[in-house]
Write an enzyme that holds these catalytic residues in place. Structure first.
Site, PDB file in Angstrom:
ATOM      1  N   LYS A   1       0.865  -1.254  -0.035  1.00  0.00           N
ATOM      2  CA  LYS A   1       0.083  -0.017  -0.047  1.00  0.00           C
ATOM      3  C   LYS A   1       0.759   1.330   0.118  1.00  0.00           C
ATOM      4  CE  LYS A   1      -4.064  -1.751   2.124  1.00  0.00           C
ATOM      5  NZ  LYS A   1      -3.939  -3.164   1.850  1.00  0.00           N
TER       6      LYS A   1
ATOM      7  N   GLU B   1      -2.983   6.295   8.191  1.00  0.00           N
ATOM      8  CA  GLU B   1      -3.855   7.310   7.220  1.00  0.00           C
ATOM      9  C   GLU B   1      -4.920   8.035   8.059  1.00  0.00           C
ATOM     10  OE1 GLU B   1      -5.679   5.010   4.035  1.00  0.00           O
ATOM     11  OE2 GLU B   1      -4.017   4.802   2.801  1.00  0.00           O
TER      12      GLU B   1
ATOM     13  N   GLU C   1      -9.836   1.577  -5.768  1.00  0.00           N
ATOM     14  CA  GLU C   1     -10.758   1.774  -4.536  1.00  0.00           C
ATOM     15  C   GLU C   1     -10.346   2.835  -4.056  1.00  0.00           C
ATOM     16  OE1 GLU C   1     -11.189  -1.268  -1.794  1.00  0.00           O
ATOM     17  OE2 GLU C   1     -11.282  -2.988  -3.093  1.00  0.00           O
TER      18      GLU C   1
ATOM     19  N   GLU D   1      -6.679   1.824  -2.604  1.00  0.00           N
ATOM     20  CA  GLU D   1      -5.728   0.684  -3.055  1.00  0.00           C
ATOM     21  C   GLU D   1      -6.484   0.317  -4.233  1.00  0.00           C
ATOM     22  OE1 GLU D   1      -6.011  -2.732  -0.328  1.00  0.00           O
ATOM     23  OE2 GLU D   1      -8.055  -2.363  -0.018  1.00  0.00           O
TER      24      GLU D   1
ATOM     25  N   ASN E   1      -7.123  -3.325  -6.235  1.00  0.00           N
ATOM     26  CA  ASN E   1      -7.046  -4.881  -6.223  1.00  0.00           C
ATOM     27  C   ASN E   1      -6.918  -5.500  -7.613  1.00  0.00           C
ATOM     28  OD1 ASN E   1      -7.941  -5.629  -3.520  1.00  0.00           O
ATOM     29  ND2 ASN E   1      -9.681  -4.263  -3.819  1.00  0.00           N
TER      30      ASN E   1
ATOM     31  N   ARG F   1      -7.156  -8.028  -9.421  1.00  0.00           N
ATOM     32  CA  ARG F   1      -7.806  -9.448  -9.734  1.00  0.00           C
ATOM     33  C   ARG F   1      -9.397  -8.986  -9.941  1.00  0.00           C
ATOM     34  NH1 ARG F   1     -10.346  -9.454  -4.699  1.00  0.00           N
ATOM     35  NH2 ARG F   1      -9.254  -8.921  -3.174  1.00  0.00           N
TER      36      ARG F   1
END
Length: 667
Positions: A116, A200, A275, A293, A295, A297
């Site tokens: 991240k 964060e 996201e 982030e 993903n 996939r």
């Protein structure tokens, strides 16, 4: 196009990929562990290869065995599904080194988004907005605590290699920082092999909105609109929808552009999700969303985006992996209606949503399709008679609905959930039904804190009406069993010619007990009494598990499943499951009350803090149990001295396993 592919996964996603592969004439190879020898995905595949024992580290995470299975069966490509090895760049490299095609993004893209902190730095460089925080390498507690003070509370601690809410902690004041960091680091190490964390700023009324992207090897990148995944519990998504409520078109376009730029920055190909955390305190705006982030996939919630775009994302994955360009352009895409997805899990909601196990003695879904046209879609990796084991994710099914408007689709979701009947394991179905009826959710007032704010109302067990209790009592007493022979007297079980026979039964649900007496009046007529109230009812079999019940001229339809020590009744859109208590076991439990620590669900003992002779205080954490990669603290029930400890770190325990006893209390 490929002729044969291997699916390096299990359960619902493996079945989902097979549906599309079959549509395209592609043969499929399944892999399975000892625990999955009779699983649905194994039965659906054209071939299946055994890869090891139940533990994922010895089966579904064994890249060498999976690649060997692909080569041995003549598969040309490997689809990773989601989870397991789907975002492991070393696996991608090994697949390609073996001369196979990985149906997913290149290893470089996975590496770029795998951590991240590095991903956020890359996004800043690409001009994608990022939440303020610390994403560096330093991990000592004092330094990170100082960074948290600089950012300003509340803050989020996140395992940098994490995902799905694992290794994530919300911290609202400095005094809680050190303990939260330790827990996040431990969970990050256990789940991803990396304890490093980032910090964060926590957006106080956040929405979780993600953009589906697709890229190909020819430089084309498109987005397929947004999904709102704000309805979460402990950072785990519960119900997703597409599109997002109250999304202005200019904000949608801005988020789409940012997601496409994020994908272009890493040379992305295949299906992915970018996201964003979004400020939900007012109307959505172009400067009110930040990259969280990516993903790399296919996502669990991809069906809602498939439904509103009319596209088969697995087919797109296969075509892109085979070298074809994307068959659609951005300007070709439009949103059609509204879709919701609810995840049905085997979990014990009254016990804090603990994962559950059990044999699915009865399983009935609303009429729909696994994939394709239709307003209701059921994606499931289990069948009636299958076992929900402690080894893997306890998902039973995904219920997906599509309607012309948000209100229409939400009504359909509630109706579809009511038509899901599961017996043999506790589930979250009542909780999902309550969410689908939630007035704020219906108005589109969605943020990630909604469930936590209303958790008591959402998890309150339904009151069982008299006709449900009466039917459950008849089932518990075995009065509704099919007659063994043709003798008409077999239909009069419990009936006596010379007097009114009465039988007694105790039902238990959500900690409440119901004592009932039942008189058999003959030919499907009964009188059930409880707490001074009497119900006269007639019961008529309607085929299978269905019954028609008549009380005071009113007729009800219900389904009843009685097996072993439980009775389940499905009536009026609600699910009721009652235990038939064992009085001897109850007495033993009462005798041991307060002197033991027992595993509340199957799991792995991650930490055992007590030894015989230790003095403990009520509330002390004695064990940390990991189930489905989430940690659960087991605490001392009272002050006392530890007598015996029966489990150590690394032990795999079952639901109900005795872990520790305290010396008998004196005085």
């Amino acid at each position: 196009m490929f002729r044969k592919i291997l699916i390096a996964n299990r359960g619902e996603i493996a079945c989902r990929v097979m549906v599309t592969a079959r549509k395209l004439g592609i043969k499929t190879v399944a892999v399975y562990s000892d625990a999955d020898a009779d699983a649905k995905h194994v039965a659906m595949a054209d071939e299946a290869v055994h890869i090891g024992p139940p533990a994922v580290a010895e089966s579904y995470l064994r890249a060498d065995r999976i690649i060997a299975a692909a080569l041995a069966t003549g598969a040309e490509a490997i689809h990773p599904g989601y989870g397991f090895l789907s975002e492991n760049p070393d696996f991608v490299a090994a697949v390609e080194a073996a001369g196979l095609v990985f149906i997913g993004p290149p290893a470089s893209a996975i590496r770029a988004m795998g951590l991240k902190d590095a991903a956020k730095a890359l996004m800043v460089k690409a001009g994608v907005p990022v939440v303020p925080g610390y994403h560096g390498e330093r991990q000592d507690v004092a330094f990170l605590a100082a960074e948290a003070d600089r950012i300003g509370y509340p803050i989020l601690i996140k395992a940098r290699a994490g995902g799905g809410g694992k290794g994530m902690r919300l911290v609202e004041k400095p005094a809680d920082f050190a303990a939260a960091l330790e827990g996040a680091q431990r969970e990050g190490k256990a789940s991803f092999g990396d304890p490093a964390c980032l910090i964060e700023k926590y957006v106080t009324q956040p929405r979780h909105i993600e953009i589906q992207v697709f890229g190909d090897a020819h430089g084309n990148v498109i987005h397929l609109f947004e999904r709102d995944c704000s309805l979460q519990r402990r950072h785990q998504k519960v119900i997703e929808e597409a599109p997002a409520p109250d999304m202005p078109e200019h904000v949608r376009a801005a988020m789409g552009r940012a997601a496409v730029e994020a994908a272009r920055a890493i040379g992305y190909a295949g299906a992915g999700t970018v996201e964003f955390i979004v400020d939900g305190s007012g109307p959505l705006r172009e400067d009110g969303f930040w990259f969280m982030e990516m993903n790399t996939r296919l996502q669990v919630e991809h069906p809602v985006s498939e439904t509103i775009t009319g596209l088969d994302f697995v087919e797109l994955q296969l075509r892109v992996a085979a070298g074809e360009p994307l068959p659609v352009r951005q300007e070709d895409l439009a949103i059609d209606g509204w879709a919701f997805e609810a995840r049905v899990y085997a979990e014990d909601v009254p016990k804090g949503f603990l994962p559950a196990t059990g044999v699915l003695r009865y399983l009935s879904f609303p009429e729909g399709a696994e994939f394709g046209p239709g307003r209701v879609r059921i994606d499931s990796g289990v069948r009636q008679g299958d076992t929900i084991s402690p080894w893997y994710d306890p998902m039973i099914a995904k219920v997906v609905v599509h309607g012309p408007t948000r209100a229409a689709a939400l009504n359909m979701l509630n109706a579809a959930l009511q038509d899901c009947h599961v017996a043999g394991s506790v589930t979250n179905l009542e909780f999902l039904c309550a969410l689908s009826r939630h007035e704020g959710f219906a108005r589109g007032e969605v943020d990630t804190g909604l469930i936590a704010r209303d958790i008591d109302a959402l998890t309150a067990p339904p009151d069982a009406p008299d006709h449900v209790l009466s039917l459950a009592a008849l089932g518990g007493l075995g009065l509704l069993r099919e007659p063994a022979g043709q003798d008409p007297w077999d239909l009069l079980a419990g009936w006596r010619h010379w007097t009114e026979a009465r039988q007694f039964v105790t039902l238990e649900a959500a900690g409440e007990r119901f004592e009932l007496s039942v008189a058999t009046l003959g030919m499907g007529r009964y009188r059930a009494s409880r707490d001074g109230r009497t119900v006269a009812l007639a019961v008529e079999a309607a085929g299978g598990t269905a019954y028609r019940i008549t009380i005071d001229g009113r007729r009800f339809r219900a389904d009843l499943v009685a097996d072993g020590g439980t009775v389940s009744v499905f009536a009026a859109g609600r699910s009721f499951t009652f235990a038939l208590p064992d009085s001897l076991a109850d007495a033993a439990e009462a005798q041991a009350s307060g002197d033991t620590v027992v595993a509340p669900m199957p799991g792995l003992v991650r930490m055992a803090a007590a030894r015989p002779g230790d003095a403990v205080s009520q509330g002390d954490v004695l064990f940390v149990l990991e189930a489905m990669k989430m940690e659960h603290a087991l605490k001392a029930p009272r002050d006392g001295i530890v007598a015996e400890v029966f489990a150590a770190a690394g032990d795999q325990v079952q639901d109900g396993t005795l872990l520790l006893t305290l010396e008998a209390a004196h005085g």
